[in-house]
Design a protein around this motif. Structure first.
Motif, PDB file in Angstrom:
ATOM      1  N   ALA A  51      32.407 -86.291  91.660  1.00  0.00           N
ATOM      2  CA  ALA A  51      32.169 -84.856  91.709  1.00  0.00           C
ATOM      3  C   ALA A  51      32.148 -84.289  90.301  1.00  0.00           C
ATOM      4  CB  ALA A  51      33.263 -84.188  92.510  1.00  0.00           C
ATOM      5  N   PRO A  52      31.257 -83.338  90.037  1.00  0.00           N
ATOM      6  CA  PRO A  52      31.182 -82.776  88.676  1.00  0.00           C
ATOM      7  C   PRO A  52      32.217 -81.686  88.443  1.00  0.00           C
ATOM      8  CG  PRO A  52      29.512 -81.809  90.046  1.00  0.00           C
ATOM      9  CD  PRO A  52      30.229 -82.772  90.911  1.00  0.00           C
ATOM     10  N   THR A  53      33.341 -81.767  89.142  1.00  0.00           N
ATOM     11  CA  THR A  53      34.360 -80.725  89.036  1.00  0.00           C
ATOM     12  C   THR A  53      34.969 -80.718  87.637  1.00  0.00           C
ATOM     13  OG1 THR A  53      34.868 -81.158  91.327  1.00  0.00           O
ATOM     14  CG2 THR A  53      36.457 -79.881  90.105  1.00  0.00           C
TER      15      THR A  53
ATOM     16  N   PRO B 151      42.600 -86.185  85.444  1.00  0.00           N
ATOM     17  CA  PRO B 151      41.590 -85.136  85.400  1.00  0.00           C
ATOM     18  C   PRO B 151      40.198 -85.664  85.136  1.00  0.00           C
ATOM     19  CG  PRO B 151      43.528 -84.458  84.214  1.00  0.00           C
ATOM     20  CD  PRO B 151      43.770 -85.880  84.633  1.00  0.00           C
ATOM     21  N   GLN B 152      40.100 -86.813  84.514  1.00  0.00           N
ATOM     22  CA  GLN B 152      38.771 -87.325  84.185  1.00  0.00           C
ATOM     23  C   GLN B 152      38.137 -88.092  85.346  1.00  0.00           C
ATOM     24  OE1 GLN B 152      37.600 -86.117  81.579  1.00  0.00           O
ATOM     25  NE2 GLN B 152      39.556 -85.356  80.812  1.00  0.00           N
TER      26      GLN B 152
ATOM     27  N   ARG C 228      50.125 -68.788  80.704  1.00  0.00           N
ATOM     28  CA  ARG C 228      49.959 -67.667  81.626  1.00  0.00           C
ATOM     29  C   ARG C 228      49.597 -68.113  83.041  1.00  0.00           C
ATOM     30  NH1 ARG C 228      45.993 -64.182  78.191  1.00  0.00           N
ATOM     31  NH2 ARG C 228      46.993 -64.539  76.201  1.00  0.00           N
ATOM     32  N   HIS C 229      49.264 -69.366  83.222  1.00  0.00           N
ATOM     33  CA  HIS C 229      48.785 -69.793  84.536  1.00  0.00           C
ATOM     34  C   HIS C 229      49.826 -70.597  85.269  1.00  0.00           C
ATOM     35  CE1 HIS C 229      44.623 -68.582  84.278  1.00  0.00           C
ATOM     36  NE2 HIS C 229      44.840 -68.674  83.009  1.00  0.00           N
TER      37      HIS C 229
ATOM     38  N   PHE D 262      38.296 -79.885  85.588  1.00  0.00           N
ATOM     39  CA  PHE D 262      39.721 -79.699  85.907  1.00  0.00           C
ATOM     40  C   PHE D 262      40.283 -78.641  84.995  1.00  0.00           C
ATOM     41  CE2 PHE D 262      38.610 -83.590  87.786  1.00  0.00           C
ATOM     42  CZ  PHE D 262      39.473 -83.765  88.829  1.00  0.00           C
ATOM     43  N   TYR D 263      39.889 -77.381  85.218  1.00  0.00           N
ATOM     44  CA  TYR D 263      40.055 -76.358  84.218  1.00  0.00           C
ATOM     45  C   TYR D 263      41.485 -76.184  83.685  1.00  0.00           C
ATOM     46  CZ  TYR D 263      41.547 -71.862  82.791  1.00  0.00           C
ATOM     47  OH  TYR D 263      42.234 -70.897  82.176  1.00  0.00           O
ATOM     48  N   PRO D 264      42.484 -75.936  84.492  1.00  0.00           N
ATOM     49  CA  PRO D 264      43.749 -75.615  83.829  1.00  0.00           C
ATOM     50  C   PRO D 264      44.300 -76.799  83.048  1.00  0.00           C
ATOM     51  CG  PRO D 264      43.894 -75.252  86.187  1.00  0.00           C
ATOM     52  CD  PRO D 264      42.602 -75.906  85.928  1.00  0.00           C
ATOM     53  N   TYR D 265      43.884 -77.991  83.398  1.00  0.00           N
ATOM     54  CA  TYR D 265      44.393 -79.182  82.722  1.00  0.00           C
ATOM     55  C   TYR D 265      43.520 -79.564  81.552  1.00  0.00           C
ATOM     56  CZ  TYR D 265      46.490 -79.070  87.246  1.00  0.00           C
ATOM     57  OH  TYR D 265      47.130 -78.642  88.355  1.00  0.00           O
ATOM     58  N   VAL D 266      42.241 -79.347  81.691  1.00  0.00           N
ATOM     59  CA  VAL D 266      41.311 -79.674  80.623  1.00  0.00           C
ATOM     60  C   VAL D 266      40.592 -78.386  80.253  1.00  0.00           C
ATOM     61  CG1 VAL D 266      39.322 -81.037  79.971  1.00  0.00           C
ATOM     62  CG2 VAL D 266      40.988 -81.975  81.551  1.00  0.00           C
ATOM     63  N   LYS D 267      40.733 -77.969  78.969  1.00  0.00           N
ATOM     64  CA  LYS D 267      40.088 -76.719  78.559  1.00  0.00           C
ATOM     65  C   LYS D 267      38.596 -76.916  78.436  1.00  0.00           C
ATOM     66  CE  LYS D 267      43.890 -74.438  77.888  1.00  0.00           C
ATOM     67  NZ  LYS D 267      44.297 -73.369  78.759  1.00  0.00           N
TER      68      LYS D 267
ATOM     69  N   ARG E 245      47.176 -66.572  67.279  1.00  0.00           N
ATOM     70  CA  ARG E 245      47.097 -67.694  68.220  1.00  0.00           C
ATOM     71  C   ARG E 245      45.743 -68.389  68.177  1.00  0.00           C
ATOM     72  NH1 ARG E 245      49.653 -67.505  73.335  1.00  0.00           N
ATOM     73  NH2 ARG E 245      47.613 -67.222  74.237  1.00  0.00           N
TER      74      ARG E 245
ATOM     75  N   MET F 231      44.175 -81.442  96.246  1.00  0.00           N
ATOM     76  CA  MET F 231      44.619 -82.538  95.384  1.00  0.00           C
ATOM     77  C   MET F 231      45.883 -82.188  94.616  1.00  0.00           C
ATOM     78  SD  MET F 231      41.679 -82.193  92.571  1.00  0.00           S
ATOM     79  CE  MET F 231      41.692 -80.938  91.346  1.00  0.00           C
TER      80      MET F 231
ATOM     81  N   GLU G 169      30.452 -82.091  96.782  1.00  0.00           N
ATOM     82  CA  GLU G 169      30.660 -82.236  95.356  1.00  0.00           C
ATOM     83  C   GLU G 169      31.928 -81.512  94.911  1.00  0.00           C
ATOM     84  OE1 GLU G 169      27.225 -81.461  93.073  1.00  0.00           O
ATOM     85  OE2 GLU G 169      26.012 -82.834  94.235  1.00  0.00           O
ATOM     86  N   ARG G 170      32.987 -81.606  95.686  1.00  0.00           N
ATOM     87  CA  ARG G 170      34.276 -81.062  95.291  1.00  0.00           C
ATOM     88  C   ARG G 170      35.293 -82.184  95.461  1.00  0.00           C
ATOM     89  NH1 ARG G 170      36.221 -78.042  99.031  1.00  0.00           N
ATOM     90  NH2 ARG G 170      34.664 -78.277 100.635  1.00  0.00           N
ATOM     91  N   PHE G 171      36.552 -81.857  95.242  1.00  0.00           N
ATOM     92  CA  PHE G 171      37.580 -82.871  95.446  1.00  0.00           C
ATOM     93  C   PHE G 171      38.400 -82.627  96.693  1.00  0.00           C
ATOM     94  CE2 PHE G 171      36.642 -83.961  91.154  1.00  0.00           C
ATOM     95  CZ  PHE G 171      36.901 -85.310  91.112  1.00  0.00           C
TER      96      PHE G 171
ATOM     97  N   ARG H  87      50.619 -73.598  87.107  1.00  0.00           N
ATOM     98  CA  ARG H  87      49.927 -74.892  87.171  1.00  0.00           C
ATOM     99  C   ARG H  87      50.727 -75.869  88.000  1.00  0.00           C
ATOM    100  NH1 ARG H  87      47.940 -75.116  80.908  1.00  0.00           N
ATOM    101  NH2 ARG H  87      46.715 -73.234  81.085  1.00  0.00           N
TER     102      ARG H  87
ATOM    103  N   GLU I 226      41.685 -66.607  78.891  1.00  0.00           N
ATOM    104  CA  GLU I 226      42.687 -66.646  79.967  1.00  0.00           C
ATOM    105  C   GLU I 226      43.477 -65.353  79.957  1.00  0.00           C
ATOM    106  OE1 GLU I 226      44.394 -70.305  78.590  1.00  0.00           O
ATOM    107  OE2 GLU I 226      43.678 -71.281  80.394  1.00  0.00           O
ATOM    108  N   MET I 227      42.828 -64.297  80.422  1.00  0.00           N
ATOM    109  CA  MET I 227      43.427 -62.977  80.352  1.00  0.00           C
ATOM    110  C   MET I 227      44.031 -62.541  81.677  1.00  0.00           C
ATOM    111  SD  MET I 227      42.798 -62.077  77.257  1.00  0.00           S
ATOM    112  CE  MET I 227      42.854 -60.309  77.177  1.00  0.00           C
ATOM    113  N   SER I 228      44.060 -63.420  82.673  1.00  0.00           N
ATOM    114  CA  SER I 228      44.523 -62.980  83.988  1.00  0.00           C
ATOM    115  C   SER I 228      45.997 -62.637  83.901  1.00  0.00           C
ATOM    116  CB  SER I 228      44.296 -64.073  85.015  1.00  0.00           C
ATOM    117  OG  SER I 228      44.982 -65.219  84.653  1.00  0.00           O
TER     118      SER I 228
ATOM    119  N   ASP J 128      39.713 -66.910  73.559  1.00  0.00           N
ATOM    120  CA  ASP J 128      40.762 -66.924  74.579  1.00  0.00           C
ATOM    121  C   ASP J 128      40.294 -66.115  75.783  1.00  0.00           C
ATOM    122  OD1 ASP J 128      42.984 -66.937  76.051  1.00  0.00           O
ATOM    123  OD2 ASP J 128      44.173 -65.659  74.740  1.00  0.00           O
TER     124      ASP J 128
END
Lengths: 391, 102, 189, 156
Positions: free
Chosen positions: C29-31, A21-22, A10-11, C33-38, C145, A106, A101-103, A13, C123-125, C121
């Motif tokens: 950074a403590p970011t 990502p790590q 749904r996104h 990577f949401y869409p790539y890593v759940k 699912r 990217m 503290e962001r990237f 990407r 991811e309802m957007s 789940d």
């Protein structure tokens, strides 16, 4: 029963290049910056060595041919300023992101390296409208004036020995005049917007820039007294033995502070203080006009550090490794030194921007009139006295 | 070939424009701006005569500098006065300060 | 305090600040990577609702209308008719308006057969709010699912790779409440 | 080429000067005044005097119109009322008189321009015209003090 589409993904990407990502990869980012600087360097070489050589080979170096050559050089410099803006916006966003503290960007290009290109394309594609309350003619003119005022400084910046558009012997006075000029665009833009925030921002910008012009001009005069010339090339040549920031330490510090104010940079960013004035003088601008304000801001963010290098850090001077001075290779090497020194100063400006909070408006003016100007005058007298004794 | 006559004629034309402005403008700021044009016309005349006829001393150019200085001083004082006019009368037009006429 | 001391303090403060900022640049950074890593969500996490079927594909819901009555936001609409062949009811309509739902999970608490469950789940957007007016197909699809869901009666349940529904191990149960959940297991069997 | 440049600069300077003294919009008037002064700076360059051009650029073309814009904002006079009929008549008359006064300039001389370097100008300023220089500094000081005293907000 109504069928409900459930998209598998749904996104939206966008692809991630260069970001595991790590963990982040700093070397990739640095490669991107180096690529931008390399393009910058190539354009400089093309402007100051390539174009004159081409016209000399064609035999067009007199009369209108000379004018054509200058026009071509100015077009190349416009390209150069676009590269500067793209690079500096990227570096600014990445650097501030790291500090916070962001990237930073990217997603587009390696390590987000062409994000700013897409931003520029977006600005080009946006509607460029004039508010109903605005004075349309002046409103349209203001971004152009701002950009021209910043861009005009390129005329006297020496990138290497002899690599300068106008090696005029009133270079310093010209710089003072042109830097005063950049207050115009800001003032006109804010005043003609028909918006109270823009008006307040413009008045603040005008007052601030006019006030900080004075210490800036006094520092220019100090450098002129010390070097004995108003020509920027002459000032650089006079620093062959000793870079000016040692004997002229006080004017140097004053120059850094005043150019921060002249840039409308944190801690002096009153004209566009987001938390107080939304965006100040450019709040009503969009699309291409806004892009020109932006471009002017970042061209100045390159030019004022470049002037620091010219005045206090020996301009293009650096080890030449036995290359004969005056040759193309020597010029290329010298312009690389100049670019790298300037890059260091741009980085310091960004560092200051990442660290300091904003001043208060009355403190700003008080600081200019009660501290900066007396100190600048003192520095001028001191430099004149030292010059009398030592040389 | 540019001659002294060209510059002097331009100076005269600018002088005429400035005079017209001084006499017709009703906003006092605009009047001061017209005075600026007058002063610039004079400075241009000085500088051109010096460049064409005074190859050694350039007294005219020094005088043109002096005219610029006087213009700056005149304008700052004039604007200070106009600011006071605005504070007392609420406007800076010629009507606003004609109350002495009764 | 003399002026010089003041200036020195200001310079020192600016220097300290700039050094701190510079050190920060080299830290990670403590970011996320949401869409790539759940993200790792807790086992019990009310992100959305689903309607679980039995393993053989039959309806687990007995259409008792408890959830419709329990719902404080009144987003559940159920229509039913009596089963002509056996006992109980058949579903005509089972809609949950997920737009107006406030995810309090009162319906999940009320359900006697743990048919309606909370799933992870989130991811309802969507570009179309109509797609969030969930009907029974949507709710079943959500349950199919989902790999993991929760109801107070059965605790956390998992769906294996071949589609069977299994009880999650005790360490995945909320608060490790394996003993409390024992009577619920008896009801299931 | 210098003649072409002169005519271009002079024509635009005149056009913008006329616009500055006739337009009702004060912001535009100040801006076109600035453009006029820029073009006059260009004329100084034609006269072979870069120092004078730079100073014209710095003071007349930059500082003064910015100050004018400031005062326009502070006194809230974005637009100016149109002139009265007798004023137009008087203005045209005065302009014509000025032109009559300057008609002797037409076709006047064909002398050679002597360029003046900033050094020459500076040396002249500090030797032959030292008194003038000092008087100018005193004048500027007086103007600064006077402007501050006049514009200061009085208590009560």
């Amino acid at each position: 029963m109504r069928p409900i589409p459930i998209p598998e993904d749904r996104h939206f990407r966008p692809r991630l290049i260069g970001y595991d990502p790590q963990k982040s990869r700093p070397w990739l980012e640095r490669t991107v910056y180096a690529a931008y600087v390399f393009v910058f360097w190539l354009i400089v070489i093309a402007t100051y060595a390539g174009v004159p050589a081409l016209f000399g080979a064609l035999g067009w170096d007199g009369g209108w041919g000379f004018v054509l050559m200058r026009v071509l050089q100015v077009v190349l410099l416009f390209l150069l300023s676009a590269v500067i803006a793209l690079l500096l916006i990227l570096v600014l966003r990445k650097y501030l992101g790291k500090v916070q503290e962001r990237f930073g960007p990217m997603h587009y290009g390696p390590a987000g390296g062409i994000q700013t290109v897409f931003d520029a394309l977006k600005l080009l594609a946006k509607e460029d409208f004039v508010p109903a309350a605005a004075d349309a003619l002046t409103f349209r003119l203001a971004p152009a004036v701002t950009f021209v005022a910043s861009f005009a400084m390129f005329a006297v910046i020496p990138f290497a020995s002899g690599w300068v558009l106008a090696d005029t012997n009133v270079g310093l006075i010209y710089l003072i005049a042109v830097s005063t000029l950049s207050a115009y665009g800001v003032l006109l833009g804010g005043v003609s917007s028909g918006n109270k925030w823009a008006l307040i921002g413009a008045l603040r910008a005008g007052a601030q820039m006019v006030s900080y012009e004075i210490p800036l001009a006094l520092v220019f005069l100090t450098v002129a007294v010390w070097s004995g010339t108003l020509r920027l090339g002459g000032i650089v040549d006079a620093q062959l033995g000793l870079w000016n920031f040692l004997p002229l330490a006080l004017p140097f510090v004053l120059y850094v502070i005043a150019s921060l104010a002249e840039l409308k940079h944190i801690p002096f960013d009153f004209p566009e203080a987001e938390s107080e004035l939304i965006a100040g003088y450019n709040v009503e601008y969009s699309g291409m006009s806004f892009a020109f304000f932006f471009l002017a801001e970042f061209v100045e963010l390159f030019l004022l550090p470049a002037l620091i290098v010219v005045f206090f850090f020996g301009g293009w001077h650096g080890p030449l490794f036995g290359i004969e001075p005056g040759s193309l290779a020597a010029g290329a090497l010298e312009s690389l030194y100049f670019t790298l020194k300037t890059a260091v100063w741009v980085w310091i400006f960004l560092w200051i921007r990442a660290t300091l909070p904003r001043y208060r408006d009355d403190q700003l003016m008080e600081f200019a009139w009660k501290a900066m100007i007396p100190l600048a005058l003192f520095g001028l007298v001191l430099a004149a006295y030292m010059r009398l004794i030592w040389r | 070939m540019v001659t002294l006559g060209h510059f002097l004629l331009l100076s005269g034309l600018l002088m005429a424009v400035g005079l017209y402005g001084v006499l017709t403008r009703r906003n006092l700021i605009a009047v001061l701006m017209s005075v600026e044009i007058l002063l610039n016309a004079a400075a241009l005349a000085f500088a051109s005569v010096a460049a064409f006829r005074d190859p050694h001393l350039f007294a005219g150019q020094v005088f043109a500098l002096f005219v610029i200085v006087v213009a700056a001083a005149e304008l700052s004082i004039g604007f200070a006065i106009l600011l006071n006019v605005y504070r007392t009368h609420g406007a800076v037009t010629d009507d606003a300060i004609s109350e002495m006429r009764g | 305090m003399s002026l010089l001391q003041e200036v020195w303090q200001a310079v020192k403060a600016i220097g300290t600040g700039m050094a701190t900022v510079h050190k920060r640049v080299y830290e990670e950074a403590p970011t996320e990577f949401y869409p790539y890593v759940k993200p790792e969500l807790p086992p019990v996490s009310v992100q959305s609702l689903a309607l679980v079927e039995n393993e053989d594909g039959s309806e687990r819901c007995i259409v008792c209308l408890q959830c419709e009555r329990a719902c404080p936001a009144q987003v559940i609409t159920i229509e039913r008719h009596r089963n002509p062949e056996g006992k109980g009811f058949l579903i005509d309509r089972f809609d949950i308006d997920l737009v107006n739902c406030m995810y309090c999970a009162a319906c999940v608490e009320a359900c006697p057969v743990s048919s309606i469950v909370t799933i992870q789940d989130f991811e309802m957007s969507t570009y179309d709010l109509q797609t969030l007016k969930a009907d029974i197909d949507f709710l079943h699809e959500q349950a199919r699912r989902a790999r993991q869901w929760y109801s107070p009666k059965f605790g956390v349940e998992l769906r294996t790779d071949d589609g069977r529904i299994e009880k999650a191990p005790p360490e995945m149960q909320p608060g490790g409440l394996a003993e409390i959940l024992k009577p619920a297991e008896e009801v299931d069997s | 080429m210098s003649l072409t440049a002169f005519y271009a600069l002079a024509a635009f300077a005149l056009v913008f000067a006329i616009f500055a003294v006739t337009t009702a919009n004060m912001v535009r008037a100040a801006f076109s005044l600035a453009i006029t002064f820029f073009l006059i700076a260009g004329l100084y360059l034609l006269l072979g005097s870069p120092a004078l051009a730079a100073i014209q650029f710095m003071v007349n073309a930059s500082a003064i119109p910015i100050m004018t814009l400031f005062i326009i904002m502070m006194t809230q006079s974005r637009s100016s009322a149109g002139p009265r009929t007798w004023q137009i008549a008087a203005g045209l008359l005065a302009a014509a008189a000025a032109l009559v006064f300057f008609k002797g300039a037409v076709g006047h001389g064909d002398g050679q321009i002597t360029p003046v370097s900033p050094e020459t100008l500076g040396v002249n300023l500090l030797q032959a015209a030292l008194l003038l220089f000092e008087v100018a500094s005193v004048l500027l000081l007086l103007a600064m003090v006077g402007a501050i005293v006049l514009a200061r907000r009085r208590a009560g």
